[in-house]
Design a protein around this motif. Sequence first.
Motif, PDB file in Angstrom:
ATOM      1  N   SER A   1       1.198  -1.483  -0.686  1.00 25.46           N
ATOM      2  CA  SER A   1      -0.327  -0.312   0.023  1.00 25.46           C
ATOM      3  C   SER A   1       1.188   1.190  -0.034  1.00 25.46           C
ATOM      4  O   SER A   1       2.120   1.163   0.555  1.00 25.46           O
ATOM      5  CB  SER A   1      -1.081  -0.269   1.270  1.00 25.46           C
ATOM      6  OG  SER A   1      -1.984  -1.007   1.510  1.00 25.46           O
ATOM      7  N   SER A   2       0.392   1.802  -0.651  1.00 27.38           N
ATOM      8  CA  SER A   2       1.555   3.543  -0.753  1.00 27.38           C
ATOM      9  C   SER A   2       0.201   4.467  -1.515  1.00 27.38           C
ATOM     10  O   SER A   2      -1.008   4.335  -1.577  1.00 27.38           O
ATOM     11  CB  SER A   2       2.307   3.184  -1.939  1.00 27.38           C
ATOM     12  OG  SER A   2       1.803   2.959  -3.008  1.00 27.38           O
ATOM     13  N   PRO A   3       0.827   5.848  -1.049  1.00 27.24           N
ATOM     14  CA  PRO A   3      -0.035   7.082  -1.547  1.00 27.24           C
ATOM     15  C   PRO A   3       0.195   6.662  -3.852  1.00 27.24           C
ATOM     16  O   PRO A   3       1.133   6.755  -3.980  1.00 27.24           O
ATOM     17  CB  PRO A   3       1.074   8.384  -1.456  1.00 27.24           C
ATOM     18  CG  PRO A   3       1.588   8.106  -0.197  1.00 27.24           C
ATOM     19  CD  PRO A   3       1.819   6.231  -0.133  1.00 27.24           C
ATOM     20  N   GLU A   4      -0.725   6.953  -4.259  1.00 32.95           N
ATOM     21  CA  GLU A   4      -0.824   7.683  -5.419  1.00 32.95           C
ATOM     22  C   GLU A   4       0.671   8.198  -5.679  1.00 32.95           C
ATOM     23  O   GLU A   4       0.882   9.121  -5.358  1.00 32.95           O
ATOM     24  CB  GLU A   4      -2.244   8.077  -5.791  1.00 32.95           C
ATOM     25  CG  GLU A   4      -2.233   7.603  -7.283  1.00 32.95           C
ATOM     26  CD  GLU A   4      -3.808   8.281  -7.290  1.00 32.95           C
ATOM     27  OE1 GLU A   4      -4.677   7.196  -7.908  1.00 32.95           O
ATOM     28  OE2 GLU A   4      -4.167   9.208  -7.449  1.00 32.95           O
TER      29      GLU A   4
ATOM     30  N   HIS B   1      -8.308   1.768  -5.215  1.00 40.56           N
ATOM     31  CA  HIS B   1      -7.466   3.279  -5.513  1.00 40.56           C
ATOM     32  C   HIS B   1      -8.908   3.328  -5.133  1.00 40.56           C
ATOM     33  O   HIS B   1      -9.945   4.130  -5.483  1.00 40.56           O
ATOM     34  CB  HIS B   1      -7.275   3.481  -7.206  1.00 40.56           C
ATOM     35  CG  HIS B   1      -6.497   2.935  -7.327  1.00 40.56           C
ATOM     36  ND1 HIS B   1      -6.429   1.610  -8.229  1.00 40.56           N
ATOM     37  CD2 HIS B   1      -5.418   3.390  -8.231  1.00 40.56           C
ATOM     38  CE1 HIS B   1      -5.589   0.796  -8.943  1.00 40.56           C
ATOM     39  NE2 HIS B   1      -5.110   2.315  -8.694  1.00 40.56           N
TER      40      HIS B   1
ATOM     41  N   ARG C   1      -9.209   7.265  -2.574  1.00 39.64           N
ATOM     42  CA  ARG C   1      -8.487   8.856  -1.956  1.00 39.64           C
ATOM     43  C   ARG C   1      -6.921   9.163  -2.344  1.00 39.64           C
ATOM     44  O   ARG C   1      -6.561   9.055  -1.083  1.00 39.64           O
ATOM     45  CB  ARG C   1      -8.990   9.116  -0.983  1.00 39.64           C
ATOM     46  CG  ARG C   1     -10.953   8.918  -0.445  1.00 39.64           C
ATOM     47  CD  ARG C   1     -10.871   8.806   1.715  1.00 39.64           C
ATOM     48  NE  ARG C   1     -12.564   9.083   1.337  1.00 39.64           N
ATOM     49  CZ  ARG C   1     -12.783   8.696   2.804  1.00 39.64           C
ATOM     50  NH1 ARG C   1     -11.914   8.470   4.122  1.00 39.64           N
ATOM     51  NH2 ARG C   1     -14.045   9.086   2.769  1.00 39.64           N
ATOM     52  N   ARG C   2      -6.474   8.981  -2.719  1.00 38.48           N
ATOM     53  CA  ARG C   2      -5.261   9.003  -3.817  1.00 38.48           C
ATOM     54  C   ARG C   2      -4.141   7.983  -2.914  1.00 38.48           C
ATOM     55  O   ARG C   2      -3.394   8.735  -2.408  1.00 38.48           O
ATOM     56  CB  ARG C   2      -4.841  10.153  -3.261  1.00 38.48           C
ATOM     57  CG  ARG C   2      -5.389  11.405  -4.541  1.00 38.48           C
ATOM     58  CD  ARG C   2      -5.278  12.948  -4.180  1.00 38.48           C
ATOM     59  NE  ARG C   2      -5.779  13.635  -5.422  1.00 38.48           N
ATOM     60  CZ  ARG C   2      -6.016  13.739  -6.090  1.00 38.48           C
ATOM     61  NH1 ARG C   2      -4.729  12.968  -6.697  1.00 38.48           N
ATOM     62  NH2 ARG C   2      -6.476  14.632  -6.872  1.00 38.48           N
ATOM     63  N   LYS C   3      -4.693   6.625  -2.426  1.00 34.70           N
ATOM     64  CA  LYS C   3      -4.472   5.211  -1.680  1.00 34.70           C
ATOM     65  C   LYS C   3      -4.624   4.486  -2.422  1.00 34.70           C
ATOM     66  O   LYS C   3      -5.642   3.952  -3.080  1.00 34.70           O
ATOM     67  CB  LYS C   3      -4.592   5.502  -0.460  1.00 34.70           C
ATOM     68  CG  LYS C   3      -3.655   5.166   0.776  1.00 34.70           C
ATOM     69  CD  LYS C   3      -2.283   4.875   1.104  1.00 34.70           C
ATOM     70  CE  LYS C   3      -2.179   4.374   1.577  1.00 34.70           C
ATOM     71  NZ  LYS C   3      -2.521   3.768   2.787  1.00 34.70           N
TER      72      LYS C   3
ATOM     73  N   SER D   1      -3.954  -0.155  -2.117  1.00 35.48           N
ATOM     74  CA  SER D   1      -4.342  -0.347  -1.355  1.00 35.48           C
ATOM     75  C   SER D   1      -4.977  -2.164  -1.253  1.00 35.48           C
ATOM     76  O   SER D   1      -5.109  -2.206  -2.312  1.00 35.48           O
ATOM     77  CB  SER D   1      -4.714   0.000  -0.109  1.00 35.48           C
ATOM     78  OG  SER D   1      -6.505   0.345  -0.574  1.00 35.48           O
TER      79      SER D   1
ATOM     80  N   TRP E   1       6.629  10.687  -5.888  1.00 29.82           N
ATOM     81  CA  TRP E   1       6.441  11.922  -5.222  1.00 29.82           C
ATOM     82  C   TRP E   1       6.421  13.256  -4.786  1.00 29.82           C
ATOM     83  O   TRP E   1       8.074  13.193  -5.073  1.00 29.82           O
ATOM     84  CB  TRP E   1       5.785  11.216  -3.889  1.00 29.82           C
ATOM     85  CG  TRP E   1       5.059   9.926  -3.608  1.00 29.82           C
ATOM     86  CD1 TRP E   1       3.972   9.782  -4.212  1.00 29.82           C
ATOM     87  CD2 TRP E   1       5.902   8.593  -3.644  1.00 29.82           C
ATOM     88  NE1 TRP E   1       3.476   7.839  -4.015  1.00 29.82           N
ATOM     89  CE2 TRP E   1       4.997   7.538  -3.677  1.00 29.82           C
ATOM     90  CE3 TRP E   1       7.103   8.056  -4.129  1.00 29.82           C
ATOM     91  CZ2 TRP E   1       4.876   5.787  -3.834  1.00 29.82           C
ATOM     92  CZ3 TRP E   1       6.904   6.449  -3.979  1.00 29.82           C
ATOM     93  CH2 TRP E   1       6.731   5.543  -3.578  1.00 29.82           C
TER      94      TRP E   1
ATOM     95  N   LEU F   1       2.265  15.294   0.286  1.00 30.16           N
ATOM     96  CA  LEU F   1       1.038  14.261   0.778  1.00 30.16           C
ATOM     97  C   LEU F   1       1.522  15.051   2.833  1.00 30.16           C
ATOM     98  O   LEU F   1       0.915  13.962   3.685  1.00 30.16           O
ATOM     99  CB  LEU F   1       2.386  12.966   1.748  1.00 30.16           C
ATOM    100  CG  LEU F   1       2.772  12.132   0.018  1.00 30.16           C
ATOM    101  CD1 LEU F   1       3.680  11.271   0.464  1.00 30.16           C
ATOM    102  CD2 LEU F   1       1.408  12.222  -0.795  1.00 30.16           C
TER     103      LEU F   1
ATOM    104  N   ARG G   1       5.914  -1.946   7.753  1.00 30.11           N
ATOM    105  CA  ARG G   1       5.240  -0.353   7.412  1.00 30.11           C
ATOM    106  C   ARG G   1       6.423   0.744   7.389  1.00 30.11           C
ATOM    107  O   ARG G   1       7.363   0.662   8.262  1.00 30.11           O
ATOM    108  CB  ARG G   1       4.244   0.130   9.312  1.00 30.11           C
ATOM    109  CG  ARG G   1       4.370   2.117   8.104  1.00 30.11           C
ATOM    110  CD  ARG G   1       3.165   1.775   9.270  1.00 30.11           C
ATOM    111  NE  ARG G   1       3.361   1.729  10.451  1.00 30.11           N
ATOM    112  CZ  ARG G   1       3.406   2.653  11.860  1.00 30.11           C
ATOM    113  NH1 ARG G   1       1.696   2.577  12.046  1.00 30.11           N
ATOM    114  NH2 ARG G   1       3.582   2.541  13.049  1.00 30.11           N
TER     115      ARG G   1
END
Length: 869
Positions: free
Chosen positions: A186-189, A212, A214-216, A218, A251, A256, A340
Amino acid sequence: MLFYLLLVFQANANAQIDPAHCRYPLGMEDGRIQDHAITASSQWYETTGPQYARLNREEGDGAWCPAGLLQPSDTQYLQVDLGQLTFLTVVGTQGRYARNSGKEFARMYRLNYSHDGQLWRSWKNRLGNKTMEANDNAYVSVIKDLHPPIISRYVRLIPVTKMPTTVCMRLELYGCPWHDGLTSYSSPEGQLMMPPGYPIASLNDSTYDGAHERRKLSGGLGQLTDGVIGQDDFLVTRQYHVWPGYDYVGWRNGSLGSGYVEMEFVFDKQRNFTSMKVHSNNMFYRGVKIFSSVSCSFKPRLIATWEAEPVEFRTVLDDRNPSARYVTVPLGRRNAKALRCRFHFADVWMMFSEISFQSADTVIPTQITPVVTSPWPMEESSMPTTHKTVTNPSAKDQPDDGNTPILIGCLVTIILLLVVIIFLILWCQYVCKVLEKAPRRILEEEVTVRLSSSSDTIILQTPPVPPRVSQMDHPYERVFLLDPQYQDPAGLRNKLPELSRSAETSACGGGYAEPDVTQCTPHQCFQSSVPHYAETDIVSLQGVTGSNMYAVPALTVDSLTRKDISVAEFPRHRLLFREKLGEGQFGEVHLCEAEGLPEFLGEGAPLPDRDGRPVLVAVKQLRADATNNARNDFLKEIKIMSRLNDPNIIQLLCVCVSSDPLCMVTEYMDNGDLNMFLSQREMESTLTHANNIPAVSLSDLLHMSVQISSGMRYLASLNFVHRDLATRNCLLDRRLTIKIADFGMSRNLYSSDYYRIQGRAVLPIRWMAWESILLGKFTTASDVWAFGVTLWEIFTLCKEQPYSLLSDEQVIENTGEFFRNQGRQIFLFAPLLCPPSLFELMMRCWDRDIADRPTFEGLYQALRPHVVQ
């Protein structure tokens, strides 16, 4: 301690997967996948059940056939349980042939996959298409590369039709075990990069198969586990028809709400993590750097909370080398099922292309209590016995001496260490004796059935096989372990003592002596009874930029001066730097624009029509700190280059030697090198035309081959020996005109094509003749050998490195088999695109006897009639 060493060895064995090499049959055809692991949504008859869906097999009625006519709206499937997580790269399908009585096949299919058999995902290619082309008859196998590959345990093939029809299928899956164990991250978009003056780079994870929201991202996997490593310039991609920045997920700092990117990784089971490898871009002059530090927390179970003590790692930032690189983060053998990690920014942007994990298969508790007074909550087999001590109940009656347990522990540890050391010494002595007595192990089975594709679709047909190449009964490849002496290239000096006995009758095949290579006369091929390895003669012959330099007989450089240089001095300030192509020990190669070069050179200059645009040139530059010997070598290279004048040889245009740094300016072609050009193209077909895919025709490939043979014919007429002929050293213009060059060795892109000896010389051993590797002998005949390998590259569209499944040491061992000529040597396989007559010509280039190889004049005359004028 021995237990720990075994675990470390196991952890190191789990390396990053390369999709180009991870192409092994998984067991449908040979039965390793058993019948109970193959199921289906339905079957027409008992004799067309899923257990009969095995490629190239004819049991039952010859294939799996779903019940009834397949409708366009149907979702019938054939399901395979691979038994473990697998990195799947290729799918092969057939119809129902049934000994010439069947005619059913699927023209298209879709692919679904799952890690656990519950949540299913649909595969789609990099352009978003879910449907793959399959068969157009009932008997020919069609192999489809998965771009991108998938990681799964369960696979479903779903035949697709546009009209009601009967469908039957046979199947093979190709890939390798997914030792990494990662099931999702899982990561930010990823974000858009819109730099002024450059193309917009979309740094999203375009193949991610999870959610996909909320811009995440997972619950899935994507580009960070597809085995594709991003290049130094993040705008340059390894795929065609994709956008700039495609290979990276990136990114922007501050976007973020924190100074880091947080990612979570979930695995198939608890593991003891030894390290994490992160491939990161470092184009610092564009605001991109590797992460400054990372902090990783651990969960032993998914329902548990994150452990309080994370692993911290701080990187060493590099502001001198903009190359992308792997950063290895030690994880301290922490036990967990989920991680994490927070990657902290070092600059404006941070970009990753791959993340992989190394771990021991056996789970060892992170915290181990040395003294146990109650039953251990885990199975005893999961603990090292050296950490278990059960307290004797009668111990309370003995005197309590606090130092006694420490002394006993120290003595036990010392004894165990001595036992391990003695065991290792005795084992090494035993192995050495066995190796001295036993004959050298060889590669007894030759590689003939290959799945390296020059396109996404391959029609598997049996090509004519030359007499020296035998075929294996098994559809998979095997590479045996090598004699440990081959781990040290210097061992080749004593590895083949028979060379000294038979060299006079077999190694003097003619050719032209190098300036620094031992002369080979009819009466004396060696100055000693032990053959010398190529390194001793090659170190001084490589160009100052690390590139190859043409070897010329009887060329002396004792008094080279400016008057020996026949090309003009070009104003240095008119050379505008664009990018660095490569570098060597004493010099660099730059791609530059030369302002006013056509006017400077005058009419008749060998320059392409640039339509008023600046002329691209390659500039070799000597470093200011170069030695006097390096300066002399540089002037020698200029003198050699100035003697060359042929339409298929790169030409020296001008120099800048009136002041430091010394420079030579040569041609450079719009289409770059031939290796990169062909690897980005497919064979011309209706599919490539319909989808506007860059393509080449068989006529184009033959035209390229003729031009290379013409250029090498010219060099041979001057008694020049190139010594590094390969597609990476052939430049190509817009009209598909080829110019043979010599600076491929200096480019980081092709560093894996060269074998480094004892930290000094580098050799293109996969292109070298046996006598060049074993004897250090370079002649026109050894260039002919390399030309054969170059032809092989061309007709595989440079999709694979020669002998890609052999290590460098195994390639060297194979040259020993060429010398012995006992029928055990391994040849390159016949490319699917190659006419049989042309492959026979390649085989002649690889003749063991130097005198029996064709000349470049003969090669040119043999190839020329095949080109349409």
